[in-house]
Design an enzyme around this catalytic site. Structure first.
Site, PDB file in Angstrom:
ATOM      1  N   GLN A  98       0.829  -1.206   0.000  1.00  0.00           N
ATOM      2  CA  GLN A  98       0.000   0.000   0.000  1.00  0.00           C
ATOM      3  C   GLN A  98       0.864   1.257   0.000  1.00  0.00           C
ATOM      4  O   GLN A  98       1.889   1.313   0.662  1.00  0.00           O
ATOM      5  CB  GLN A  98      -0.903  -0.014   1.241  1.00  0.00           C
ATOM      6  CG  GLN A  98      -2.127   0.850   1.115  1.00  0.00           C
ATOM      7  CD  GLN A  98      -3.210   0.460   2.118  1.00  0.00           C
ATOM      8  OE1 GLN A  98      -3.329  -0.692   2.491  1.00  0.00           O
ATOM      9  NE2 GLN A  98      -4.017   1.412   2.548  1.00  0.00           N
ATOM     10  N   SER A 119       4.122  -6.598   2.737  1.00  0.00           N
ATOM     11  CA  SER A 119       2.771  -6.519   3.310  1.00  0.00           C
ATOM     12  C   SER A 119       1.736  -7.041   2.299  1.00  0.00           C
ATOM     13  O   SER A 119       1.750  -8.209   1.949  1.00  0.00           O
ATOM     14  CB  SER A 119       2.472  -5.087   3.760  1.00  0.00           C
ATOM     15  OG  SER A 119       1.287  -5.018   4.496  1.00  0.00           O
ATOM     16  N   LEU A 120       0.856  -6.171   1.811  1.00  0.00           N
ATOM     17  CA  LEU A 120      -0.118  -6.535   0.790  1.00  0.00           C
ATOM     18  C   LEU A 120       0.541  -7.266  -0.386  1.00  0.00           C
ATOM     19  O   LEU A 120      -0.020  -8.206  -0.970  1.00  0.00           O
ATOM     20  CB  LEU A 120      -0.814  -5.264   0.291  1.00  0.00           C
ATOM     21  CG  LEU A 120      -1.505  -5.323  -1.065  1.00  0.00           C
ATOM     22  CD1 LEU A 120      -2.756  -6.164  -0.977  1.00  0.00           C
ATOM     23  CD2 LEU A 120      -1.821  -3.930  -1.566  1.00  0.00           C
ATOM     24  N   ARG A 144      -9.284  -8.667   3.004  1.00  0.00           N
ATOM     25  CA  ARG A 144      -8.222  -8.106   3.856  1.00  0.00           C
ATOM     26  C   ARG A 144      -8.431  -6.605   4.028  1.00  0.00           C
ATOM     27  O   ARG A 144      -8.368  -6.075   5.135  1.00  0.00           O
ATOM     28  CB  ARG A 144      -6.870  -8.382   3.184  1.00  0.00           C
ATOM     29  CG  ARG A 144      -5.634  -7.876   3.928  1.00  0.00           C
ATOM     30  CD  ARG A 144      -4.412  -8.137   3.044  1.00  0.00           C
ATOM     31  NE  ARG A 144      -3.133  -8.002   3.752  1.00  0.00           N
ATOM     32  CZ  ARG A 144      -2.459  -6.874   3.857  1.00  0.00           C
ATOM     33  NH1 ARG A 144      -2.939  -5.776   3.319  1.00  0.00           N
ATOM     34  NH2 ARG A 144      -1.300  -6.849   4.505  1.00  0.00           N
ATOM     35  N   HIS A 153      -0.139  -4.058  11.052  1.00  0.00           N
ATOM     36  CA  HIS A 153       0.932  -4.926  11.579  1.00  0.00           C
ATOM     37  C   HIS A 153       1.207  -4.675  13.062  1.00  0.00           C
ATOM     38  O   HIS A 153       2.344  -4.547  13.495  1.00  0.00           O
ATOM     39  CB  HIS A 153       2.207  -4.779  10.734  1.00  0.00           C
ATOM     40  CG  HIS A 153       1.976  -5.145   9.300  1.00  0.00           C
ATOM     41  ND1 HIS A 153       1.791  -6.451   8.899  1.00  0.00           N
ATOM     42  CD2 HIS A 153       1.826  -4.377   8.190  1.00  0.00           C
ATOM     43  CE1 HIS A 153       1.555  -6.464   7.590  1.00  0.00           C
ATOM     44  NE2 HIS A 153       1.561  -5.224   7.146  1.00  0.00           N
ATOM     45  N   GLN A 171       0.289 -12.650   9.301  1.00  0.00           N
ATOM     46  CA  GLN A 171       0.927 -11.433   8.787  1.00  0.00           C
ATOM     47  C   GLN A 171       0.327 -10.126   9.302  1.00  0.00           C
ATOM     48  O   GLN A 171       1.050  -9.163   9.570  1.00  0.00           O
ATOM     49  CB  GLN A 171       0.900 -11.459   7.257  1.00  0.00           C
ATOM     50  CG  GLN A 171       1.853 -10.473   6.613  1.00  0.00           C
ATOM     51  CD  GLN A 171       1.249  -9.811   5.394  1.00  0.00           C
ATOM     52  OE1 GLN A 171       0.162  -9.233   5.455  1.00  0.00           O
ATOM     53  NE2 GLN A 171       1.948  -9.901   4.281  1.00  0.00           N
TER      54      GLN A 171
END
Length: 297
Positions: free
Chosen positions: A9, A88-89, A113, A195, A244
């Site tokens: 992102q 991440s993503l 998500r 996170h 995650q």
């Protein structure tokens, strides 16, 4: 050896993916499939939407995923990864690109998500901050001593770490980090504490969706944010992905392990060039490239 890396992102921009759509019939088909899966015209928002529209989490995450995975598809025979990783993503983009999960399944997971994370953000006022110029251990120690919830969230490269948590706790930690010698401790324009433990409701929701998604043996190893080492076992990949959202993104450690395992060239697949810059900060001898595609595929 070639490592293909997929951004997260923040890399979105108006017009993203339009060049792929105009150049490739395969891309057109995948964008049409995406509109159908999501139930709204994400293609139109990606190509013509304002920066504000693209910043909505429910748009941003699928948009970046689509740009990355469709680009990987239309790279043709040049897409031959020895290993993959995603920030991440971007980990979900990487898992589609290395054939662990199907394109439509990956898109559904990304959308779930995004919605789950948005919901979690609305439950507790929270934020993130970038910390520059301090050793990781000092940042971790100060976060541990700060009242409230604040944790190290993104290990981006040596000397650049993002912290995440409750607004008051993040502000207190930023002051303490500046006093400890941080070059900068700057709040980020994000909607919540990604996170961190505050994402637990989103993690539970996404874990259920991941559990019901078919994962197969990947075409090449993935270096996941949670484990940082090469993973090829589908059940292990699934477990790491479930963890995650509340665990830190260990990007520095992942890149270091990819280099240790033989990576010499890092190719960024998707919008922006942030990951190329982070790789260079981990090891400036690495070759970095931007992925390109074949017209007409």
């Amino acid at each position: 050896m070639k490592a293909y890396v997929f951004p997260g992102q923040g890399a979105q921009f108006t017009g993203m993916g339009k060049d792929l759509y105009e150049a490739s019939d395969k891309a057109k088909d995948l964008f049409a499939q995406a509109n159908e899966v999501l139930g709204f015209d994400i293609t139109k928002i990606m190509f013509e939407g304002t920066a504000e529209e693209l910043k909505e989490t429910k748009v941003t995450q699928p948009a970046i995923f689509l740009h990355s995975t469709i680009l990987a598809e239309v790279m043709g025979p040049t897409f031959q990864p020895d290993m993959v990783a995603g920030h991440s993503l971007g980990e979900l983009s990487a898992l589609v690109a290395n054939r662990t999960i199907a394109f439509s399944d990956g898109l559904e997971l990304v959308y779930k998500r995004a919605l789950a994370m948005q919901k979690a953000c609305e439950m507790t006022p929270s934020t993130m901050a970038a910390v520059l110029g301090l050793e990781d251990a000092i940042v971790e120690e100060i976060c541990g001593k700060t009242p409230g919830i604040v944790v190290a969230a993104n290990y981006n490269c040596p000397g650049q770490l993002v912290i995440s948590g409750e607004i008051e706790a993040v502000n207190l930690a930023c002051e303490a980090l500046k006093e400890a010698g941080a070059r900068r401790a700057l709040l980020l324009p994000v909607g919540g504490a990604f996170h961190s433990p505050l994402m637990e409701p989103a993690r539970e929701e996404l874990a259920a969706a991941i559990e019901n998604t078919q994962f197969t043996a990947p075409a090449c190893p993935i270096y996941q944010n949670v484990s940082t080492t090469a993973v090829t076992d589908a059940s292990r990949i699934k477990k790491n992905l479930m963890e995650q959202l509340t665990a830190p993104v260990k990007w520095t450690q992942s890149v270091q392990n990819m280099i240790k395992d033989g990576a010499t060239t890092f190719i960024e697949v998707g919008p922006g060039n942030v990951l190329q810059g982070l790789v260079k900060k981990v090891d400036n001898t690495m070759l970095t490239e931007k992925a390109t595609f074949y017209v007409g595929l």
